[in-house]
Design a protein around this motif. Sequence first.
Motif, PDB file in Angstrom:
ATOM      1  N   LYS A  64     -44.688  67.131  16.372  1.00 31.68           N
ATOM      2  CA  LYS A  64     -44.262  66.424  17.578  1.00 31.68           C
ATOM      3  C   LYS A  64     -43.119  65.461  17.305  1.00 31.68           C
ATOM      4  CE  LYS A  64     -48.154  66.771  20.684  1.00 31.68           C
ATOM      5  NZ  LYS A  64     -49.112  66.052  21.532  1.00 31.68           N
TER       6      LYS A  64
ATOM      7  N   LEU B  10     -39.967  67.382  16.998  1.00 30.09           N
ATOM      8  CA  LEU B  10     -39.516  67.819  18.318  1.00 30.09           C
ATOM      9  C   LEU B  10     -39.121  66.657  19.239  1.00 30.09           C
ATOM     10  CD1 LEU B  10     -42.172  70.577  19.043  1.00 30.09           C
ATOM     11  CD2 LEU B  10     -39.766  70.917  18.553  1.00 30.09           C
TER      12      LEU B  10
ATOM     13  N   LEU C 264     -41.126  64.462  20.511  1.00 30.11           N
ATOM     14  CA  LEU C 264     -42.164  64.100  21.477  1.00 30.11           C
ATOM     15  C   LEU C 264     -42.843  62.797  21.095  1.00 30.11           C
ATOM     16  CD1 LEU C 264     -43.873  67.594  21.925  1.00 30.11           C
ATOM     17  CD2 LEU C 264     -41.999  66.594  23.229  1.00 30.11           C
TER      18      LEU C 264
ATOM     19  N   TYR D 112     -41.320  76.305  21.047  1.00 26.73           N
ATOM     20  CA  TYR D 112     -42.470  75.443  20.769  1.00 26.73           C
ATOM     21  C   TYR D 112     -43.724  76.041  21.399  1.00 26.73           C
ATOM     22  CZ  TYR D 112     -45.410  71.195  21.103  1.00 26.73           C
ATOM     23  OH  TYR D 112     -46.433  70.301  21.032  1.00 26.73           O
TER      24      TYR D 112
ATOM     25  N   PRO E 291     -47.347  74.664  21.960  1.00 26.27           N
ATOM     26  CA  PRO E 291     -48.291  73.549  21.807  1.00 26.27           C
ATOM     27  C   PRO E 291     -49.705  74.072  21.589  1.00 26.27           C
ATOM     28  CG  PRO E 291     -47.189  73.497  23.971  1.00 26.27           C
ATOM     29  CD  PRO E 291     -46.902  74.821  23.346  1.00 26.27           C
TER      30      PRO E 291
ATOM     31  N   VAL F 199     -53.323  72.039  27.649  1.00 23.96           N
ATOM     32  CA  VAL F 199     -53.006  72.187  29.083  1.00 23.96           C
ATOM     33  C   VAL F 199     -54.255  72.580  29.861  1.00 23.96           C
ATOM     34  CG1 VAL F 199     -50.670  72.936  28.560  1.00 23.96           C
ATOM     35  CG2 VAL F 199     -52.412  74.642  29.004  1.00 23.96           C
ATOM     36  N   ASP F 200     -54.150  72.441  31.173  1.00 20.11           N
ATOM     37  CA  ASP F 200     -55.244  72.769  32.075  1.00 20.11           C
ATOM     38  C   ASP F 200     -55.105  74.227  32.494  1.00 20.11           C
ATOM     39  OD1 ASP F 200     -57.101  72.992  34.059  1.00 20.11           O
ATOM     40  OD2 ASP F 200     -56.033  71.744  35.499  1.00 20.11           O
ATOM     41  N   TRP F 201     -55.969  75.083  31.966  1.00 21.97           N
ATOM     42  CA  TRP F 201     -55.822  76.508  32.244  1.00 21.97           C
ATOM     43  C   TRP F 201     -56.307  76.887  33.637  1.00 21.97           C
ATOM     44  CZ3 TRP F 201     -52.810  79.655  29.497  1.00 21.97           C
ATOM     45  CH2 TRP F 201     -52.406  79.200  28.245  1.00 21.97           C
TER      46      TRP F 201
ATOM     47  N   VAL G 117     -46.004  81.477  33.665  1.00 19.73           N
ATOM     48  CA  VAL G 117     -46.060  80.610  32.485  1.00 19.73           C
ATOM     49  C   VAL G 117     -45.011  81.058  31.472  1.00 19.73           C
ATOM     50  CG1 VAL G 117     -47.457  79.926  30.506  1.00 19.73           C
ATOM     51  CG2 VAL G 117     -48.469  79.990  32.773  1.00 19.73           C
TER      52      VAL G 117
ATOM     53  N   MET H 256     -41.552  80.005  32.121  1.00 15.75           N
ATOM     54  CA  MET H 256     -41.249  78.598  31.822  1.00 15.75           C
ATOM     55  C   MET H 256     -40.423  78.480  30.547  1.00 15.75           C
ATOM     56  SD  MET H 256     -44.767  76.570  32.665  1.00 15.75           S
ATOM     57  CE  MET H 256     -45.498  76.652  34.291  1.00 15.75           C
ATOM     58  N   GLY H 257     -40.568  79.456  29.649  1.00 12.97           N
ATOM     59  CA  GLY H 257     -39.783  79.435  28.420  1.00 12.97           C
ATOM     60  C   GLY H 257     -38.286  79.500  28.677  1.00 12.97           C
TER      61      GLY H 257
ATOM     62  N   PHE I  80     -48.883  81.932  25.480  1.00  8.04           N
ATOM     63  CA  PHE I  80     -48.056  80.835  24.957  1.00  8.04           C
ATOM     64  C   PHE I  80     -47.013  81.361  23.972  1.00  8.04           C
ATOM     65  CE2 PHE I  80     -49.927  76.312  25.399  1.00  8.04           C
ATOM     66  CZ  PHE I  80     -49.752  76.399  26.760  1.00  8.04           C
TER      67      PHE I  80
ATOM     68  N   ARG J 237     -44.245  82.932  25.817  1.00  5.45           N
ATOM     69  CA  ARG J 237     -43.366  81.918  26.381  1.00  5.45           C
ATOM     70  C   ARG J 237     -42.367  81.425  25.326  1.00  5.45           C
ATOM     71  NH1 ARG J 237     -45.675  76.264  28.640  1.00  5.45           N
ATOM     72  NH2 ARG J 237     -46.060  75.958  26.438  1.00  5.45           N
TER      73      ARG J 237
ATOM     74  N   ILE K 150     -43.538  72.204  35.599  1.00  5.52           N
ATOM     75  CA  ILE K 150     -43.757  72.100  34.162  1.00  5.52           C
ATOM     76  C   ILE K 150     -44.279  70.713  33.788  1.00  5.52           C
ATOM     77  CG2 ILE K 150     -41.608  71.296  33.088  1.00  5.52           C
ATOM     78  CD1 ILE K 150     -41.765  73.974  31.506  1.00  5.52           C
TER      79      ILE K 150
ATOM     80  N   PHE L  54     -47.973  71.110  34.534  1.00  8.09           N
ATOM     81  CA  PHE L  54     -48.733  72.054  33.721  1.00  8.09           C
ATOM     82  C   PHE L  54     -48.681  71.719  32.236  1.00  8.09           C
ATOM     83  CE2 PHE L  54     -48.757  76.179  31.356  1.00  8.09           C
ATOM     84  CZ  PHE L  54     -50.109  76.400  31.459  1.00  8.09           C
TER      85      PHE L  54
ATOM     86  N   PHE M 125     -44.411  70.583  26.485  1.00  7.82           N
ATOM     87  CA  PHE M 125     -43.452  71.675  26.394  1.00  7.82           C
ATOM     88  C   PHE M 125     -42.179  71.310  27.159  1.00  7.82           C
ATOM     89  CE2 PHE M 125     -41.610  75.700  27.834  1.00  7.82           C
ATOM     90  CZ  PHE M 125     -41.444  76.330  26.624  1.00  7.82           C
TER      91      PHE M 125
ATOM     92  N   GLU N 242     -40.923  68.424  27.680  1.00  5.93           N
ATOM     93  CA  GLU N 242     -40.115  67.472  26.926  1.00  5.93           C
ATOM     94  C   GLU N 242     -39.403  68.183  25.774  1.00  5.93           C
ATOM     95  OE1 GLU N 242     -42.309  63.992  25.945  1.00  5.93           O
ATOM     96  OE2 GLU N 242     -40.523  62.879  25.345  1.00  5.93           O
TER      97      GLU N 242
END
Lengths: 266, 369, 377
Positions: free
Chosen positions: A56, A59, A61, A85, A87, A92-94, A103, A106-107, A155, A158, C170, C173, C177, C179
Amino acid sequence: MNDRNLESKDLSIEVADLTVAYGDKPVLWDIDLNVPKGILMAIVGPNGAGKTTMIKSILGLVKPAAGRVLILGKPYHKQRHLIGYVPQRGSVDWDFPTSVLDVVMMGRYGALGWVKRPGKKERDMALEALDKVGMKKFSDRQISQLSGGQQQRVFLARALVQEAEVYFMDEPFQGVDAITERAIITLLRELREAGKTVVVVHHDLQTVPEYFDWVTLINVRRIASGPVDEVFTDENLKTAYGGRVAFISHRKQEANEHVDIGEDRE
Amino acid sequence: MNPAQIEIQLIAIVVAVACALPGVFLVLRRMALMSDAISHAILLGIVLAFFVVKDLASPLLVIAAALTGVLTVSLVELLNKTKLVKEDAAIGLVFPVLFSMGVILISRFAGDVHLDTDAVLLGELAFAPFNRFEPFGYDIGPITLYVMAGILLLNLLFIIIFYKELKVATFDPGLAASIGLSPAIIHYALMSLVSVTAVGAFDAVGSILVVALMIAPPAAAYLMTNDLKWMIIISAVIGILSAVTGYWCAHIFDVSIAGSMATMTGVFFLLSFFLAPKRGMLSIWQRRSRQKWEFAIKMLVVHLSHHENLPEAKDESRIDHLQRHFEWNKDFAERVVRRAEKSESIITVGDIMELTDKGRQLAGESVVK
Amino acid sequence: MELFGFLGEIITDYTLRTVALGSAILGIISGALGSFAVLRKQSLLGDAISHAALPGIAFAFILTGIKSPIILIIGAAVAGWFGTLLMLSVIKNTRIKTDGALGLILSTFFGFGLVLLTYIQKQPQANQAGLDKFLFGQASTLLQSDVIIMGILGAIALVILMLFWKEFKILTFDPDFGESIGLPIRLLDILITFLLVIAIVIGLQTVGVVLMSAMVVAPAAAARQWTNHLGLMVVLAGIFGIIAGVSGAIISSVGAKLPTGPIIVLCISLIVGISMLFAPNRGLVWNWIRRRINRHRLHLEAVLSDLYELTLHHERRDHPHSVRALETMSIGGGEFVRNSLRELQTKGWVKNVSGDEWALTESGLAKANDLVKERQV
């Protein structure tokens, strides 16, 4: 210090003097790290060793108290488009109302830029990535209907569409089924063949020699970093994990045998 | 002070303490908002019971309201169990329904009784002394005072008798369950207390002040102590202080008493938020600024010790290295070096830093910790 | 057609039209922004914001002496925003958790708001009448100018929401990611919270401070049951918000002594109830039926495989077996077995040989074979 004499032009990640602290409690102490291009690297260490924090902070974060991070020779914020990345799956909330395909797309958000919506190109890329991880037929599924392994593969897909040079993955093997584990490792090897660098936070020491060619051991401080056969030694493991040496060396022995057999077959 | 003023303050003090007692456990158990939900929802119970008995002073109202409070809790849990909504949403869905029903019933049918929507929220403490408790014709004070004193006693007894059960169930529910303490029973018992307290206080101080008194004083106390007993005592004291100062502010500015008391609980919380020893913002800021320098010096000596006697040492020990690799700005780096020198952890030779024995020791200690 | 006459009245009647329009705007905005709040597990943030807005409304009036909606709305927004910041700061810097911080802000700010309201009431010349409508809302007092301001603010909020749709998605969710790909997550967080403040402030005059939080949570919670698609959820939440807002406003304007806020809240809660019960896939009734069907199927299959097992013990596949033998293997009684067999017969898997004697058919044999294989996998 097996990574100090590497030339800067061969490096994908350079970390210098990275210290991260919560309040006055150091989570990472003065870490130096050089990661060459085109390798699969595991970050291992006991719980609370700062593995996730390290990713993190690389990256951006987590804000470090000190230290410099370069990705392919430049500061991170200039190289975002070269980074993928993954994570931790549990972060996350699936139950979020969205589909698998969504999803994965989003990449592409980073490359898309502000305001623009993903279109056909992004869709095709996402479908292709899903195909690669064996999830194409699930593309319209709601994400809450996936198993743990399937979530992890989503993931990964993504991250694939990010078309990055350097990938960071936080415990991708955590709680996945055997089929997914195989699929992931195959994919990681493909990435390496394509010249990408993949950094994986890993907790299963047994599989380190089989899966990875480079390893970094940390426990708040850097213990060792370098090629697996040089640094993944009893002594270093003892330093990183403290008391539980017998257990580890036993497991490691098994792991080594495992590798031998694997190489015979090849 | 005239007798009515004394009585009002007495009532307010008793209410404040009665609310603070269960409030401490609500805050610790992260259920503070249940007080909000319950204190609103009980309105429905009060109104329904009122329609049945047609008497605002009937004890049936208290029972009905308390039952509505427990109903609220179970409805929230029922919604949670369906897993269709998240827990916070469940609270946000349940109490507005019950409260809305209560408000509609009041506006529609009880318009000409002493039950109006403003009183629901604000209460009217100023009127509390008008209802006298007169057993056998002797006037021994306002009814509300006796009701609330009874509730206070109930809360106090409950907490004293079940102190260790409450403590275990609050701090370690797993352990509580394993030694045979049903978390559900403790949960419902506590929620029943909250309901009864809210009902008793509601008429005098309104639902908003009930919420304020149940949450703000315990939250303020939580920043001042780690000890549960002390937290209860400090909460009660802050509640009392808020009640009294709130009353006098209301008196001076001629404004809502309940509103003023609720405001004062907020003021006392703010005081604690800024000034509490150790956890207050002031001491946090102080500590952070001190730690920043101490930690920077530690980083420096740890760094130097990592590279001491190694081939790269010369390069890593240069002062300008701190700017390049630590990404510290020049000013900060120089000040850290100066402070480190002053504390005799390092010496500088030209632009090269060297560890002293003291610095080496500090580095060793820092890393071990 | 009384209904059409009534609808006609809405269109022609000035007050009713204004009220309905205002409530519709309130519904759509709070539904849309509420969806994000609920998904971000900030359902109750709306409660704190709306309560915190009260002192802002009163302050704005004390400072300016005018009851212009835009000034009151600005006051509400500033106070709501301030309350939110204070709350977040308490959560971040102390060990008090979200629930405690929310409760603190909503009760103390609201208390202070009441202090200011009573202060205004005591001012001799001030025309304070109407400020207390902010407690429970009074849609009938909405003016066209109010509705125009609500509409403009709402439109701005919706446009921003749509412009940064994928960024907000994003943020909700997977903020880490987001960031990592360079999104200013903290800024987006602030922006969407600010939009929520706007949504709430818009609704205060209609629904009131006390119940506005329900308008944030309920439409979103209802919409979530019907769809697994974020865009659809937001649209549905907006529609539910409109339905509840308009029907609530109309009911309360028709019936005497019916406060708007509570009526709207009951309407939206009814929608929530219906959604949770009857929405396909997630709804409780749907779930219950599915479980029943499933159980029934399992029972049938159990009888079929019992018969299969008996058949395997016998040389001849079409040898009949008695209900009594099956009964000893089954969880149900003789009647249950007989009923199951009859149903299996309609599927063509078993045949009745004589009286209580049954045998597998060819297709039944194949089916039972499949079942056994499935179970082994």
